[in-house]
Design an enzyme around this catalytic site. Structure first.
Site, PDB file in Angstrom:
ATOM      1  N   GLY A   1     -79.903 -20.985  -3.257  1.00 36.16           N
ATOM      2  CA  GLY A   1     -79.735 -21.810  -3.752  1.00 36.16           C
ATOM      3  C   GLY A   1     -79.604 -21.535  -5.031  1.00 36.16           C
ATOM      4  N   TYR A   2     -80.160 -20.441  -5.460  1.00 32.40           N
ATOM      5  CA  TYR A   2     -79.722 -19.695  -6.609  1.00 32.40           C
ATOM      6  C   TYR A   2     -78.979 -18.867  -6.159  1.00 32.40           C
ATOM      7  CZ  TYR A   2     -81.585 -16.048 -10.939  1.00 32.40           C
ATOM      8  OH  TYR A   2     -80.758 -15.581 -11.204  1.00 32.40           O
ATOM      9  N   ASN A   3     -78.190 -18.589  -5.021  1.00 32.50           N
ATOM     10  CA  ASN A   3     -76.564 -18.178  -5.027  1.00 32.50           C
ATOM     11  C   ASN A   3     -75.995 -18.668  -5.543  1.00 32.50           C
ATOM     12  OD1 ASN A   3     -77.242 -15.638  -2.285  1.00 32.50           O
ATOM     13  ND2 ASN A   3     -77.138 -14.809  -4.503  1.00 32.50           N
TER      14      ASN A   3
END
Length: 259
Positions: free
Chosen positions: A151-153
């Site tokens: 998700g952060y990637n």
């Protein structure tokens, strides 16, 4: 030229707060932007910044911010640091609300604030500046995927692509577009927030790592980029602690030469 004025988002803590301090120490006028008005007020009282409370994922808040800035002086730099991570779930276990929050906090906020402030940056140039700056703090997570980070990637990669496209779109204008992508940075809130307040889990992330980056390290690079001669653009600065050779390769324990 009169004193340059920078707008720094994410200014209530971490890298954003450190950047406000660094730029003020270097003689800049600074408008710090974040949601927590009380923390901004305390920072203003300490360093002489002139902050504005706003939620940068809100179109109405961003429009109000732009109106406030237009009334209070020229703008010469946008330093977009606001963002964050939520959760370390695998893709199949990801929570839609976490992924949605990360997209809005990292990508949508960057688009909204950039679109709102570009006219002000151009006006600052016309008023006597020789250039303007946009600078975005992304992450090495934008460059390399890792388990539990999807998700952060995805959010940081999306923000990085916005930066790359913006640089092409502004070709021919004296507006620099800089990306600073830090690796492991120890701050009081980032990992703690990502782990939902798990203090022990947050401390474990940094356990045994000799000298992770701290917020002031990133602020120093930001300050350098903004103060470099106007014809010099640092397209991308990737920075990590020496202990972190790559996203997946982290030394824990003392750093020492081989026998």
């Amino acid at each position: 030229m009169t004193t340059r004025r920078a707008v720094v988002t994410g200014a209530s803590s971490g890298i954003g707060e450190a950047t406000v301090r660094a730029l003020r120490a270097g003689g800049w006028d600074v408008v710090g932007v974040a949601r927590r008005a009380e923390r901004l007020a305390a920072l203003d009282a300490e360093v002489g910044s002139a902050s504005y409370a706003a939620d940068l994922s809100s179109e109405a808040d961003v429009a109000a911010l732009a109106e406030h800035l237009a009334r209070t002086g020229d703008v010469h730099a946008l330093v977009h640091i606001a963002g964050g991570a939520r959760g370390v779930d695998r893709v199949e276990d990801g929570k839609a609300e976490d992924w949605r929050w990360m997209f809005e906090a990292n990508v949508l906020s960057a688009q909204l604030v950039t679109a709102a402030l570009l006219p002000l940056l151009r006006a600052g140039i016309r008023a006597g500046g020789d250039h303007a700056d946009t600078l975005y703090v992304t992450s090495t997570a934008a460059q390399t995927a890792y388990p539990g980070g999807a998700g952060y990637n995805a959010a940081k990669a999306g923000e990085a692509m916005l930066v790359h496209a913006l640089r092409l779109e502004l070709n021919g204008e004296p507006i620099r577009v800089t990306e600073v992508a830090p690796g492991m940075v120890y701050t009081e809130e980032f990992t703690l927030n990502r782990l939902g307040g798990d203090t022990a889990g947050a401390e474990k992330v940094y356990d045994g790592v000799e000298q992770p980056l701290v917020a002031s390290d990133v602020a120093d690079v930001i300050s350098y980029a903004l103060n470099a001669p106007g014809h010099v653009n640092l397209d991308l600065v990737t920075m990590r602690p020496v202990a972190q050779s790559a996203q997946h390769l982290l030394a824990r324990g003392a750093l020492r030469p081989r026998d």
